[in-house]
Design an enzyme around this catalytic site. Structure first.
Site, PDB file in Angstrom:
ATOM      1  N   CYS A 380      34.677  62.034  16.725  1.00 19.07           N
ATOM      2  CA  CYS A 380      35.426  63.090  18.232  1.00 19.07           C
ATOM      3  C   CYS A 380      34.788  63.193  19.495  1.00 19.07           C
ATOM      4  O   CYS A 380      33.360  62.584  19.256  1.00 19.07           O
ATOM      5  CB  CYS A 380      35.204  64.208  17.452  1.00 19.07           C
ATOM      6  N   LEU A 382      35.257  63.863  23.468  1.00 16.61           N
ATOM      7  CA  LEU A 382      35.183  64.840  24.656  1.00 16.61           C
ATOM      8  C   LEU A 382      34.704  65.178  25.854  1.00 16.61           C
ATOM      9  O   LEU A 382      32.850  64.624  26.051  1.00 16.61           O
ATOM     10  CB  LEU A 382      35.523  66.188  24.517  1.00 16.61           C
ATOM     11  N   THR A 383      35.211  64.164  26.992  1.00 18.43           N
ATOM     12  CA  THR A 383      34.756  65.122  28.853  1.00 18.43           C
ATOM     13  C   THR A 383      35.475  66.421  28.758  1.00 18.43           C
ATOM     14  O   THR A 383      36.104  67.296  28.524  1.00 18.43           O
ATOM     15  CB  THR A 383      35.465  64.625  29.498  1.00 18.43           C
ATOM     16  N   ARG A 389      38.075  63.274  35.106  1.00 19.70           N
ATOM     17  CA  ARG A 389      38.342  62.573  35.969  1.00 19.70           C
ATOM     18  C   ARG A 389      37.738  61.968  37.112  1.00 19.70           C
ATOM     19  O   ARG A 389      37.508  61.740  38.118  1.00 19.70           O
ATOM     20  CB  ARG A 389      39.434  62.821  36.425  1.00 19.70           C
ATOM     21  N   GLY A 391      35.065  59.182  35.367  1.00 22.66           N
ATOM     22  CA  GLY A 391      34.380  57.833  34.976  1.00 22.66           C
ATOM     23  C   GLY A 391      33.082  58.136  34.207  1.00 22.66           C
ATOM     24  O   GLY A 391      32.891  57.845  33.776  1.00 22.66           O
ATOM     25  N   TYR A 392      33.204  59.672  33.122  1.00 20.72           N
ATOM     26  CA  TYR A 392      32.547  60.268  32.419  1.00 20.72           C
ATOM     27  C   TYR A 392      32.932  59.528  31.216  1.00 20.72           C
ATOM     28  O   TYR A 392      32.332  59.865  30.320  1.00 20.72           O
ATOM     29  CB  TYR A 392      31.756  61.880  32.340  1.00 20.72           C
ATOM     30  N   GLU A 414      37.724  56.520  15.030  1.00 22.73           N
ATOM     31  CA  GLU A 414      38.915  56.677  14.550  1.00 22.73           C
ATOM     32  C   GLU A 414      40.215  56.548  15.210  1.00 22.73           C
ATOM     33  O   GLU A 414      40.555  56.623  16.124  1.00 22.73           O
ATOM     34  CB  GLU A 414      38.684  58.118  13.855  1.00 22.73           C
ATOM     35  N   SER A 418      44.362  59.608  20.250  1.00 17.91           N
ATOM     36  CA  SER A 418      45.202  60.957  20.714  1.00 17.91           C
ATOM     37  C   SER A 418      45.512  60.356  21.500  1.00 17.91           C
ATOM     38  O   SER A 418      45.156  58.855  22.681  1.00 17.91           O
ATOM     39  CB  SER A 418      44.723  62.343  21.192  1.00 17.91           C
ATOM     40  N   SER A 427      42.120  51.074  28.484  1.00 18.03           N
ATOM     41  CA  SER A 427      41.116  50.606  29.979  1.00 18.03           C
ATOM     42  C   SER A 427      39.733  50.337  29.916  1.00 18.03           C
ATOM     43  O   SER A 427      39.954  49.380  30.256  1.00 18.03           O
ATOM     44  CB  SER A 427      41.507  52.081  30.283  1.00 18.03           C
TER      45      SER A 427
END
Length: 524
Positions: A380, A382-383, A389, A391-392, A414, A418, A427
């Site tokens: 999993c 997550l930012t 938005r 760049g992290y 995995e 999403s 990207s």
């Protein structure tokens, strides 16, 4: 609008009804998308309706007042037709002649194929094809071989004329936000259960949820990527957001999805979290009292990377169980398909932080299995919304591949990804692969040569992901009996513009990481 409100009181709107609901779109214009009523509650003086907008993401679900409902187009839920029971099992339908014929045909097919058990039908093999790269109106570069080839044949780059409008790096760069990467858990492999370890299923922690089996039948052992939900336990409760607001350090976050925090905390207007240990508290006073006793100013675990104000901490889900569980609870607020486990032992968590005079503030994280049978390097990811938005997201992805390079493996997140996760990974893959192709130099005046396997080894991106990215960018063409990759001027220019905006990069020299052999039980 008053008429609609009056109608809402005259007509009893119940759960399951569908009707248009007023909302503002991104341009702040009124629109009336169709929505489903998931819940109704009464507060002094009025009713509130919890709606899910059909074909919209669940994070847009909200409580609305009656004046936003268009009662003229109200659709009541359809009653399910009652069917006679068969063999005492409710819901089974009586068999029809047509179904009986189908059943007999299926049986005939099975008996016809039964004698061939143990034999396999020959499948046509694809001919090994070589792939070449052809930048359009740009220096010649070489490219990889396609899947199915017996050997990784070399590819060369030819100048070619083609439609360059198929790739717009800018539009993909706009999706740099990585809010979540999840899977639906459908294609997982069973792992052997280990004696002496009992796993709990939902992070809610109730006795019912923590049982491993029901009716005495043992449940299947945990599968790979078990922090991800297969949606089998989705119900009306988990479909609704239960936390209104979370205060984390200097940020206030509005959760997107349900998270199984203790029931008594879900009625609070604000849930307070310690931003260093992620402990949840019911009031600001409790938080202030906790901060006087909490000694942490960074995530527990080892700091394995630091450059400037960015640091990464490696956290063992077994050694730091409480922190890992609190991190999972927070992450579930922003990951729809995530299943929370109190048994975080099989996972490592890599938390990215930003440093200032007050301490190390969490920006995002990703988790990975200590032992993955599918070469997954991310379970999993997550930012947190305040840092999206910027760049992290790509930085987290890049760091996961740097760890794979040190481990000497190729990795992949995995699957399936999403929607937002797929955009972010595509990207990153596109920029990484184009960076390598554009850096290739001609050898003795000839076109530069490279294979897909070589790209995979350099980047630690799995070969299948390299191939899918090349196909997605529409770079692969068939030219004079072989596959070539064609780089147009638009692709080159777009890539250069995107790379100029990408200021945050991982510096391998700042990474201090020694991989462990988790196959030895003593390491746990």
């Amino acid at each position: 609008m008053t008429k609609m409100a009056d109608n809402a009181t005259l007509v009893d709107v119940v759960e399951g009804c569908r009707l248009p609901v007023l909302r503002k779109n991104q341009e702040n214009e009124d629109e009336w998308p169709l929505a489903e009523i998931l819940s109704v509650k009464e507060i002094p003086g009025r009713k509130l309706y919890y709606v899910h907008y059909i074909d919209f993401n669940k994070r847009l679900d909200e409580w609305v007042t009656p004046d936003r409902l268009d009662m003229k187009k109200l659709q009541f839920p359809k009653k399910e037709a009652k069917t006679p029971t068969k063999n005492g099992l409710p819901g089974s339908r009586p068999s029809s002649p047509e179904r009986e014929v189908r059943k007999s045909l299926d049986l005939n097919l099975q008996t016809a194929t039964a004698p061939s058990r143990g034999k396999t039908l020959p499948t046509p093999k694809r001919k090994a094809e070589s792939v070449s790269l052809a930048p359009q109106a740009s220096p010649v570069t070489s490219v990889p071989s396609l899947p199915g080839s017996a050997e990784a044949s070399q590819a060369s780059v030819y100048p070619a004329v083609r439609d360059s409008s198929s790739f717009n790096p800018k539009s993909r760069d706009d999706h740099d936000q990585l809010s979540s990467l999840t899977t639906n858990g459908t294609a997982r492999r069973l792992m052997a259960s280990q004696p002496g370890r009992k796993r709990k299923a939902n992070c809610g922690g109730t006795d019912e949820d923590s049982q491993d089996s029901s009716d005495g039948i043992p449940s299947a052992p945990r599968m790979t990527g078990s922090l991800v939900s297969d949606r089998s336990h989705d119900d009306i409760v988990t479909r609704m957001k239960n936390i209104d607001c979370i205060e984390l350090g200097r940020h206030r976050l509005k959760p997107w999805y349900f998270s199984p925090y203790p029931q008594e905390l879900t009625t609070l207007p604000v849930l307070y979290l310690c931003e260093f240990c992620l402990k949840y508290l019911k009031s600001l006073k409790c938080l202030q009292r906790h901060l006087t006793k909490c000694n942490l100013r960074h995530p527990p675990g080892n700091e394995i990377y630091r450059k400037g104000t960015i640091s990464f901490f490696e956290i063992d889900g077994r050694k730091n169980k409480t922190y890992s569980q609190n991190l999972c609870l927070l992450a579930k607020c922003f990951l729809d398909h995530k299943t929370l486990y109190y048994d975080t032992d099989p996972f490592l968590f890599y938390v990215m932080t930003e440093y200032d005079s007050k301490g190390f503030h969490i920006v995002g994280y990703f988790s990975k299995e200590k032992e993955s049978t599918e070469d997954y390097n991310v379970a999993c990811i997550l930012t947190l919304p305040p840092y999206q938005r910027r760049g992290y997201g790509k930085l987290l992805i890049e760091f996961s591949y740097e760890l794979s390079k040190v481990e000497g493996k190729t990795g992949t997140p995995e699957k399936p990804l999403s929607d937002l996760g797929l955009l972010s990974y595509r990207s990153y893959w596109s920029q990484t692969i184009l960076e390598i192709l554009m850096d290739l130099k001609p050898d003795n005046g000839e076109r530069p040569q490279i294979t897909i396997n070589e790209i995979s080894e350099i980047t630690s991106v799995k070969k299948e992901d390299v191939i899918s990215t090349l196909q997605y960018l529409n770079l692969i063409n068939y030219y004079k009996g072989q596959y070539i990759l064609t780089l147009s001027e638009d692709i080159v220019d777009g890539h250069e513009r995107a790379m100029q905006k990408r200021h945050l990069r991982i510096d391998p020299k700042c990474l201090h990481f020694t991989p462990k052999d988790w196959s030895k039980r003593g390491k746990w």
